[in-house]
Design an enzyme around this catalytic site. Structure first.
Site, PDB file in Angstrom:
ATOM      1  N   GLY A  51       0.852  -1.173   0.000  1.00 52.20           N
ATOM      2  CA  GLY A  51       0.000   0.000   0.000  1.00 52.20           C
ATOM      3  C   GLY A  51       0.893   1.230   0.000  1.00 52.20           C
ATOM      4  O   GLY A  51       1.789   1.362   0.847  1.00 52.20           O
ATOM      5  N   ARG A  93      10.087  -1.054  -4.983  1.00 53.83           N
ATOM      6  CA  ARG A  93       8.785  -0.981  -5.662  1.00 53.83           C
ATOM      7  C   ARG A  93       8.766   0.270  -6.536  1.00 53.83           C
ATOM      8  O   ARG A  93       8.631   1.387  -6.027  1.00 53.83           O
ATOM      9  CB  ARG A  93       7.627  -0.912  -4.656  1.00 53.83           C
ATOM     10  CG  ARG A  93       7.502  -2.084  -3.684  1.00 53.83           C
ATOM     11  CD  ARG A  93       7.116  -3.399  -4.343  1.00 53.83           C
ATOM     12  NE  ARG A  93       5.889  -3.345  -5.100  1.00 53.83           N
ATOM     13  CZ  ARG A  93       4.658  -3.463  -4.595  1.00 53.83           C
ATOM     14  NH1 ARG A  93       4.491  -3.605  -3.290  1.00 53.83           N
ATOM     15  NH2 ARG A  93       3.598  -3.442  -5.386  1.00 53.83           N
ATOM     16  N   ASP A 243      -1.419   4.592  -6.282  1.00 55.47           N
ATOM     17  CA  ASP A 243       0.000   4.464  -5.993  1.00 55.47           C
ATOM     18  C   ASP A 243       0.811   5.597  -6.592  1.00 55.47           C
ATOM     19  O   ASP A 243       1.883   5.923  -6.099  1.00 55.47           O
ATOM     20  CB  ASP A 243       0.523   3.119  -6.499  1.00 55.47           C
ATOM     21  CG  ASP A 243       0.038   1.976  -5.630  1.00 55.47           C
ATOM     22  OD1 ASP A 243       0.803   1.555  -4.748  1.00 55.47           O
ATOM     23  OD2 ASP A 243      -1.109   1.532  -5.803  1.00 55.47           O
ATOM     24  N   LYS A 254      -3.793  -0.558  -8.417  1.00 55.52           N
ATOM     25  CA  LYS A 254      -3.639  -1.993  -8.607  1.00 55.52           C
ATOM     26  C   LYS A 254      -4.253  -2.456  -9.929  1.00 55.52           C
ATOM     27  O   LYS A 254      -5.297  -1.975 -10.339  1.00 55.52           O
ATOM     28  CB  LYS A 254      -4.289  -2.737  -7.441  1.00 55.52           C
ATOM     29  CG  LYS A 254      -4.072  -4.239  -7.437  1.00 55.52           C
ATOM     30  CD  LYS A 254      -2.589  -4.602  -7.441  1.00 55.52           C
ATOM     31  CE  LYS A 254      -1.824  -3.987  -6.306  1.00 55.52           C
ATOM     32  NZ  LYS A 254      -0.361  -4.279  -6.375  1.00 55.52           N
TER      33      LYS A 254
END
Length: 353
Positions: A51, A93, A243, A254
């Site tokens: 998250g 990430r 994100d 997502k």
């Protein structure tokens, strides 16, 4: 879980970081202890913590853990080694902008703090704790602004979300699920529909788990069912997290979010994005510039120890995110209010952090 006993996925306690291992939920509630920045990097990469806002908080603590381990007493040598820590964390990430934002804030603090290296380390810990506290406050504000932005009718709303943008994905309370929580507390929520979110099933595992803790009525559906539910008049609005958001309002979330947005537009259902203002990346003009992480194909062909596909002769494509065009988004709900995607640019000069 009641509001007096909230979920915090990242906790600083006794000189270490405690993370809820989200890869084991909902079957097992496990806490992982993190004492070194390399372990924090691994936890982010393997999605023990996930998250975008929670990743940012975790990365900030990772920067402190790395700083704490640096033996150099010379300021310039310390800053040079801290940059190595930062680069390790950046590699975990690539899509979640909060990761880079938190690392940049920690580096800026280090470069701007005078005094001994020991004093600098203490200030870095304080900064990480501040980032965490600010995110929790931000999420509560997002929840209230989102509640105000939701349709006024019907009085009891049926909402749909994709993936998990709840307490587990933030410092606590949540972004998209924060809006859901605020609607529930205000007596305006009838039911939440949670897409299961293949391939890692964050909706089925995490969003549903959070709702169960608070008694929020939740129905898990496969994302292939979202349009059907909309067509049956079962959904009044969609709320998702983000994100990374480009300057024009294009939003990465997502994988599977884009098709939900298309279905919502086809059925005249408002589609909201809920995210901290720090998720907006004004350096990117549009969503075409957002880097999309591709993950190990094992996530597609296997669940647990069960293989789902033929062992040979099959190729895989496993992007973790997709980009929803700003034209499909009714509003981007931040701690500053619900902003029309086309109006983001006017906020550039007052960007958080």
């Amino acid at each position: 879980m009641s509001n007096s006993n909230p979920v915090y996925p990242v906790i600083w306690h006794d000189d270490r970081v405690l993370l809820i291992d989200q890869t084991r939920l909902p079957q097992e509630y496990t806490v992982v202890e993190i004492r070194h920045y390399e372990d924090m990097a691994a936890a982010i990469k393997t999605m023990i913590v996930r998250g975008a806002p929670a990743i940012g908080v975790a990365a900030a603590y990772g920067m402190y853990l790395g700083a704490r381990a640096i033996a150099a007493t010379d300021r310039q040598q310390f800053l040079s080694e801290l940059e190595t820590v930062a680069e390790t964390l950046r590699q975990t990430r690539p899509t979640a902008v909060n990761l880079f934002w938190a690392i940049a804030r920690m580096l800026k603090t280090a470069r701007g703090t005078l005094g001994s290296v020991d004093h600098l380390k203490a200030v870095l810990l304080e900064t990480a704790q501040t980032i965490q506290a600010e995110d929790l406050q931000t999420c509560r504000a997002i929840g209230e602004h989102g509640l105000n932005a939701l349709p006024k009718t019907p009085e009891k709303l049926r909402l749909l979300t994709h993936c998990n943008a709840g307490a587990l994905a933030t410092a606590g309370y949540g972004t998209a699920l924060g809006v859901v929580r605020s609607a529930w507390i205000a007596g305006r929520l009838e039911r939440l529909y949670a897409d299961e979110t293949r391939p890692r099933l964050q909706g089925a595992k995490l969003t549903a788990w959070e709702c169960v803790q608070e008694g929020i009525p939740v129905t898990v559906i496969a994302e292939g069912m979202a349009a059907h539910c909309m067509n049956r008049g079962m959904v009044d609005a969609v709320v998702v997290g983000a994100d990374r958001i480009a300057a024009n309002g294009d939003t990465a979330n997502k994988i599977g979010t884009y098709q939900v947005a298309i279905a919502a537009r086809a059925h005249g259902i408002p589609f909201f994005v809920a995210a901290p203002f720090s998720t907006v990346d004004f350096e990117l003009a549009s969503g075409r510039e957002i880097p999309i992480e591709e993950r190990d194909p094992v996530e597609l062909y296997q669940i647990g120890t069960t293989r789902l596909t033929p062992e040979r002769g099959v190729d895989y494509y496993n992007p973790a995110f997709d980009v929803t065009p700003a034209s499909l988004i009714a509003a981007i709900v931040t701690e500053r209010g619900a902003i029309a995607p086309g109006e983001l640019a006017q906020w550039r000069g007052v960007q958080a952090g």
